[in-house]
Design a protein around this motif. Structure first.
Motif, short mmCIF file in Angstrom:
data_model
loop_
_atom_site.label_atom_id
_atom_site.label_comp_id
_atom_site.label_asym_id
_atom_site.label_seq_id
_atom_site.Cartn_x
_atom_site.Cartn_y
_atom_site.Cartn_z
N LYS A 66 0.83 -1.21 0.00
CA LYS A 66 0.00 0.00 0.00
C LYS A 66 0.87 1.26 0.00
O LYS A 66 1.96 1.27 0.54
CB LYS A 66 -0.91 0.01 1.24
CG LYS A 66 -2.12 -0.93 1.14
CD LYS A 66 -3.20 -0.33 0.30
CE LYS A 66 -4.31 -1.27 -0.10
NZ LYS A 66 -5.10 -1.80 0.99
N PRO A 67 0.35 2.36 -0.57
CA PRO A 67 1.14 3.60 -0.59
C PRO A 67 1.38 4.21 0.81
O PRO A 67 2.39 4.85 1.03
CB PRO A 67 0.30 4.56 -1.45
CG PRO A 67 -1.03 3.92 -1.60
CD PRO A 67 -0.89 2.47 -1.38
N ASP A 68 0.44 3.97 1.75
CA ASP A 68 0.61 4.55 3.09
C ASP A 68 1.63 3.73 3.88
O ASP A 68 1.45 2.53 4.08
CB ASP A 68 -0.76 4.54 3.79
CG ASP A 68 -0.69 5.14 5.20
OD1 ASP A 68 0.44 5.45 5.65
OD2 ASP A 68 -1.74 5.28 5.85
N TRP A 69 2.69 4.39 4.36
CA TRP A 69 3.75 3.64 5.08
C TRP A 69 3.21 2.86 6.25
O TRP A 69 3.70 1.78 6.58
CB TRP A 69 4.88 4.58 5.54
CG TRP A 69 4.55 5.47 6.72
CD1 TRP A 69 4.08 6.75 6.67
CD2 TRP A 69 4.67 5.16 8.12
NE1 TRP A 69 3.91 7.26 7.94
CE2 TRP A 69 4.26 6.31 8.86
CE3 TRP A 69 5.08 4.03 8.83
CZ2 TRP A 69 4.24 6.35 10.25
CZ3 TRP A 69 5.06 4.08 10.24
CH2 TRP A 69 4.64 5.23 10.93
N ARG A 70 2.15 3.38 6.91
CA ARG A 70 1.62 2.70 8.09
C ARG A 70 1.14 1.30 7.75
O ARG A 70 1.29 0.36 8.54
CB ARG A 70 0.45 3.49 8.69
CG ARG A 70 0.90 4.76 9.39
CD ARG A 70 -0.28 5.59 9.89
NE ARG A 70 0.21 6.80 10.52
CZ ARG A 70 0.70 6.87 11.76
NH1 ARG A 70 0.74 5.79 12.50
NH2 ARG A 70 1.14 8.00 12.26
N GLN A 71 0.54 1.17 6.56
CA GLN A 71 0.02 -0.15 6.18
C GLN A 71 1.17 -1.11 5.84
O GLN A 71 1.15 -2.27 6.22
CB GLN A 71 -0.96 0.00 5.01
CG GLN A 71 -2.26 0.67 5.47
CD GLN A 71 -3.16 1.04 4.32
OE1 GLN A 71 -2.89 1.99 3.59
NE2 GLN A 71 -4.23 0.30 4.14
N ARG A 72 2.18 -0.59 5.14
CA ARG A 72 3.34 -1.47 4.81
C ARG A 72 4.07 -1.90 6.08
O ARG A 72 4.43 -3.06 6.24
CB ARG A 72 4.32 -0.74 3.88
CG ARG A 72 3.74 -0.33 2.54
CD ARG A 72 4.81 0.01 1.51
NE ARG A 72 5.76 1.05 1.94
CZ ARG A 72 5.53 2.36 1.92
NH1 ARG A 72 4.35 2.81 1.47
NH2 ARG A 72 6.45 3.23 2.31
N GLU A 73 4.22 -0.95 7.01
CA GLU A 73 4.96 -1.27 8.24
C GLU A 73 4.17 -2.28 9.07
O GLU A 73 4.72 -3.25 9.61
CB GLU A 73 5.20 0.02 9.04
CG GLU A 73 6.27 -0.13 10.14
CD GLU A 73 5.73 -0.60 11.49
OE1 GLU A 73 6.53 -1.13 12.27
OE2 GLU A 73 4.53 -0.44 11.75
N ALA A 74 2.84 -2.07 9.16
CA ALA A 74 1.99 -2.98 9.95
C ALA A 74 2.03 -4.39 9.37
O ALA A 74 2.10 -5.39 10.09
CB ALA A 74 0.56 -2.45 9.98
N ALA A 75 1.99 -4.49 8.04
CA ALA A 75 2.02 -5.81 7.40
C ALA A 75 3.34 -6.52 7.69
O ALA A 75 3.38 -7.71 8.00
CB ALA A 75 1.84 -5.64 5.89
N THR A 76 4.44 -5.75 7.61
CA THR A 76 5.76 -6.35 7.86
C THR A 76 5.88 -6.78 9.32
O THR A 76 6.38 -7.86 9.65
CB THR A 76 6.87 -5.31 7.54
OG1 THR A 76 6.57 -4.71 6.28
CG2 THR A 76 8.22 -5.97 7.48
N TYR A 77 5.36 -5.91 10.22
CA TYR A 77 5.42 -6.21 11.65
C TYR A 77 4.60 -7.46 11.97
O TYR A 77 5.01 -8.30 12.78
CB TYR A 77 4.90 -4.98 12.41
CG TYR A 77 5.11 -5.01 13.92
CD1 TYR A 77 6.06 -5.84 14.51
CD2 TYR A 77 4.35 -4.18 14.76
CE1 TYR A 77 6.25 -5.84 15.89
CE2 TYR A 77 4.55 -4.18 16.14
CZ TYR A 77 5.49 -5.01 16.70
OH TYR A 77 5.67 -5.01 18.06
N ALA A 78 3.44 -7.58 11.33
CA ALA A 78 2.59 -8.75 11.56
C ALA A 78 3.35 -10.02 11.15
O ALA A 78 3.35 -11.03 11.85
CB ALA A 78 1.30 -8.62 10.76
N PHE A 79 4.02 -9.95 10.00
CA PHE A 79 4.75 -11.11 9.50
C PHE A 79 5.88 -11.49 10.48
O PHE A 79 6.03 -12.65 10.88
CB PHE A 79 5.32 -10.80 8.11
CG PHE A 79 5.86 -12.02 7.41
CD1 PHE A 79 5.09 -13.16 7.28
CD2 PHE A 79 7.13 -12.02 6.85
CE1 PHE A 79 5.58 -14.29 6.62
CE2 PHE A 79 7.63 -13.13 6.20
CZ PHE A 79 6.85 -14.27 6.08
#
Length: 871
Positions: free
Chosen positions: A378-391
């Motif tokens: 996703k373009p919003d960094w918060r979504q990319r960071e959350a996805a990576t953190y979840a993984f």
């Protein structure tokens, strides 16, 4: 009282240093010359509403410090001092304190509450002040309201200070009734409700009987759950803290309430203020901790009867719990990587998600993957960071079979993100996640390797590049490299990292010199990673490790060159010296473990030892600990040649053994005594009088932290092994110490886990001492000196066997001692062993053990015993 105590107390808080110092000295003098008068005038000051708030506050603080201290030995002194005061004086002080609970000044009331609880902590176990709880409970129905508030606060502190067995059940019931009524919504005053809720938190440990009664438990749970909805944020937070405590103390009683608790925690996590939401997440983390413990115990114990059944609350809540936690990951803060110790909802949610993954394993994966796939680009960094953190969060728990295919797909993507993502937070979390992948899914135990010839170079290149990024990203990249190296620990003769060894080491050294290496633990991470890379390297890279020696020596030398430093800079420099000593320790161990490299390394030994001795001249505990460990490694590597360093080194060894305050330094120094004994053998003799004197002093001191005592006993064994029959002159001091410690260790039935663990380490230390002494005297004409001690040693082994709470380590050492007795004392021990209550059973149990180390020791012992009996 001649001096005006109010003015002195105010002066003791003056901004003028001279006035302050003079006042502090007057107070000290008063205390030393007339303790009863001193304490009485302080309690009078605290109780008087005419006095200024500042003098009352300090009076209360000094009173509290006169009753309690952090160090155990000081605490015992203060308790004795209070108990020996005249009863009249104590009565007056207590009356003043109880009177203060009615003061209109909140600070005075609160201080009095704490002091009353400290006195209760001393007196109630001695069956003194029996009327206290009754008089507090009668206060609860008083008006004005602030008396009620102060009394509830006092009851809370009291429950924190005394152990549940000191208060009879009738009083417990009344305290809980008063506290729970004070929490009730019908109580109009928020201060009272808050004091009551905080008091319940401390009183939960007393409520075993009440939680076993369905009606009482229902009532308590209803009130706590209702309080989580209070309009006052502090009350909501305190109520959730109670729920967290209940989740670990009364896990097995939660089933009827878990659905309601889920609803209120979910609402709080989604809508409430951060302090409340954090506690609501903490509830589920705590349930995970309980279930992980139960399941580990259950699996570790093949009979499958854990004391507490697992209710699988997490498994049942999964479909609702995981989405709630995933939402929290999107609540990051803009600058969360900047300050250490930061904690927010996103971090708490990720931590809880990780615990959920450990609790339920594979089941979590399909619930989290859609969130990752949806947000990772996703373009919003918060979504990319959350996805990576979840993984990253779910990598510990599920099976490698389940995760490996997913990681294989994700790896390339993450390596690209680590170099190309425009956002710092995303890169930070990506590097952390790579570290988790290497920690849990890479290494000799994993069947399908994630890292192959094909991608190894790319991984190393990306990590080395990220080590040039901003400090927090670079630090996580170092961490990932650490686990990458660790995964190749078992491989030889060649490791996939060998071709990049030089490059990796160079890059890490460069990081340690960065201007911003002090930020974000970066320098520490770089050295820790360097150590791991060296530790896990193979013989092929030994020549490069050798080249590292002068480099690190030079770095250490530079920190020792005398320049005037501020205390802040000195602390940083001490940290750096500690890291460099740690690095040298690893290098010494690596190079000392094989003959060819050891031979070449020896050319540096004198210089290295010289540097370590200079480090000791700096006064800093952490550095001393690291330097001591490094010297232990050097002694082990240099063997008998270490003798030449002893005249210089001995005074620092003695200093370390005398260091009660920083007991870790003392413990490490005791360990080094063992290294030196093994290296020097009988060349240790000239130093033994000094060492033994100091060790015996340590053992009889009540100031030394108890954790240092087991290694001291075990070092008696090292010394006896090194100097053999010359240990004779220490027997009359060492043996009675060992005997009384052995008796003490037998009196800890029904102890908690921590005490059981300590008892086991104490017993192991005592057994290692006996073993070393028996082996040291073997084949010497002086063996008969040990015969008088044999019955006691056997009695100790019997009592441990009867108690049935030995761990495997103690069992192995104990069966070894039985063998040593027979081996050293021959027929003198044979008849005693035959008469012993349990030696035969103990031997048979060890012979049929699943642990091959125990079995091996037992077979040797059986042989020694049969020889001793047949003589």
């Amino acid at each position: 009282m001649a001096m005006e105590v109010t003015q002195v107390l105010l002066n003791a808080q003056s901004i003028d240093g001279n006035v302050r110092k003079h006042a502090e000295e007057s107070l000290k003098q008063f205390q030393e010359q007339n303790l009863p008068g001193f304490l009485l005038s302080l309690s009078g000051e605290l109780a008087s509403d005419e006095k200024p708030v500042d003098s009352r506050k300090l009076a209360g603080l000094i009173l509290k410090n006169a009753l309690d201290a952090k160090e155990q030995h000081r605490k015992l002194e203060l308790v004795q001092r209070w108990l020996s005061l005249d009863n009249n004086v104590k009565g007056q002080i207590k009356a003043f304190l109880l009177k203060t609970l009615a003061s209109p000044i909140p600070d005075a009331r609160s201080t009095a509450s704490q002091v009353i609880a400290k006195i209760a902590g001393i007196e109630l176990p001695q069956r003194q002040w029996p009327e206290l709880i009754g008089s507090l409970l009668s206060n609860i129905h008083q008006l004005p309201v602030h008396v009620k508030q102060a009394t509830l606060e006092t009851l809370g502190y009291l429950c924190e200070e005394v152990s549940p067995d000191v208060v009879d059940q009738d009083h417990v019931n009344k305290i809980l009734t008063a506290v729970v009524q004070g929490m009730n919504a019908s109580e109009g005053n928020n201060d009272v409700r808050l004091a009551a809720t905080r008091a319940l938190y401390n009183a939960l440990g007393f409520a075993q009987a009440n939680f076993s009664n369905d009606m009482e438990r229902d009532y308590i749970m209803r009130v706590v759950c209702e309080s989580t909805m209070s309009p006052e944020v502090k009350i909501r937070q305190a109520s959730f803290e109670c729920l967290v405590s209940i989740s670990s103390t009364y896990y097995e009683k939660l089933a009827p309430y878990i659905q309601d608790i889920f609803n209120i925690t979910a609402k709080a996590v989604r809508e409430d203020e951060e302090p409340v939401a954090l506690q609501a997440i903490e509830f589920w983390s705590s349930i995970c901790d309980e279930e992980i413990d139960i399941l580990e115990e259950y699996l570790g114990d093949f009979t499958g009867d854990s004391e507490i059944p697992c209710f699988y609350f997490i498994k049942q809540a999964l479909p609702a719990l995981v989405p709630m936690l995933l939402e929290t990951l999107l609540k990051q803060e803009e600058d969360q990587d900047q300050d250490e110790g930061a904690w927010n909802i996103a971090m708490a949610g990720g931590t809880c998600l990780g615990l959920v993954a450990r609790t339920v394993g594979d089941d979590i994966v399909q619930l989290v993957m859609p969130f990752i796939e949806e947000n990772i680009t996703k373009p919003d960094w918060r979504q990319r960071e959350a996805a990576t953190y979840a993984f990253g969060s779910i990598l510990e728990g599920p099976s490698p079979d389940k995760l490996t295919p997913l990681v294989n797909v994700a790896l390339n993507f993450m390596l690209t993100a680590l170099t190309k993502d425009p956002n710092n937070h995303v890169k930070d979390t990506t590097a952390w996640t790579l570290g988790r992948i290497f920690e849990f899914l890479h290494g000799s135990t994993v069947d399908t390797p994630i890292i192959t010839q094909a991608n190894c170079q790319q991984i190393v290149t990306v990590l080395l590049q990220s080590m040039k990024d901003v400090a927090n990203v670079a630090e996580k990249a170092c961490g990932a490299l650490y686990f990458l190296a660790q995964g190749y620990e078992e491989v030889s003769p060649s490791s996939p990292l060998t071709p990049y060894f030089q490059e990796i080491v160079q890059a890490l050294l460069t990081v340690t010199h960065r201007e911003d290496a002090g930020e974000s633990r970066l320098r520490t991470a770089a050295y820790e990673t360097l150590n791991e890379v060296v530790r896990c390297s193979t013989d092929e890279t030994a020549p490069m490790v050798l080249q590292l020696v002068p480099v690190i020596m030079m770095e250490l030398h530079n920190t020792l060159e005398g320049q005037k430093l501020s205390s802040d800079e000195r602390e940083k420099q001490g940290e750096l010296q500690g890291l460099l000593c740690g690095c040298l320790q690893v290098i010494i161990q690596k190079l000392g473990s094989s003959e060819p490299t050891k031979y070449v390394f020896m050319q540096y030994a004198d210089q290295i030892m010289g540097l370590f001795l200079r480090v000791f001249a700096c006064r800093s505990a952490t550095v001393h600990e690291e330097a001591m460990l490094a010297i232990g490694a050097l002694a082990y590597a240099t063997g008998p040649d270490f003798d030449k360093y002893m005249p210089e080194f001995y005074k620092y060894l003695e200093m370390g053994l005398q260091n009660f305050e920083e007991y870790q330094v003392c413990a490490v120094t005791v360990g080094v005594v063992g290294d030196i004994c093994r290296a020097l053998e009988d060349k240790t003799l000239p130093y033994c009088d000094g060492i033994m004197t100091q060790l015996l002093k340590d053992l009889s001191s009540n100031q030394l932290h108890r954790s240092v005592k087991p290694p001291i006993f075990s070092s008696f064994g090292d010394i006896a092994l090194a100097i053999g029959e010359n240990f004779e002159k220490y027997l009359m001091y060492a043996m009675p110490m060992l005997q009384s410690a052995a008796e003490l260790s037998a009196q800890t039935a029904d102890a908690d886990d921590e005490m059981t663990e300590y008892t086991n380490s104490l017993r192991n230390g005592i057994l290692e001492a006996y073993s070393g002494i028996l082996q040291g005297f073997k084949n010497s004409p002086k063996t008969q000196l040990l015969i008088p001690y044999a019955p006691h040693i056997l009695q100790f082994l019997d009592s441990m066997y009867m108690e049935k709470d030995m761990d495997d380590v103690v069992m192995k050492t104990a069966i070894g001692v039985l063998g040593d007795l027979a081996d050293t004392l021959g027929s003198n021990a044979g008849s005693l062993i035959q008469q012993s209550l349990s030696s035969k059973d103990f031997l048979n149990e060890c012979l049929s053990s699943d642990d091959h180390m125990i079995k091996e020791s037992a077979e040797w012992a059986k042989l020694a015993i049969s020889r001793a009996i047949s003589v």
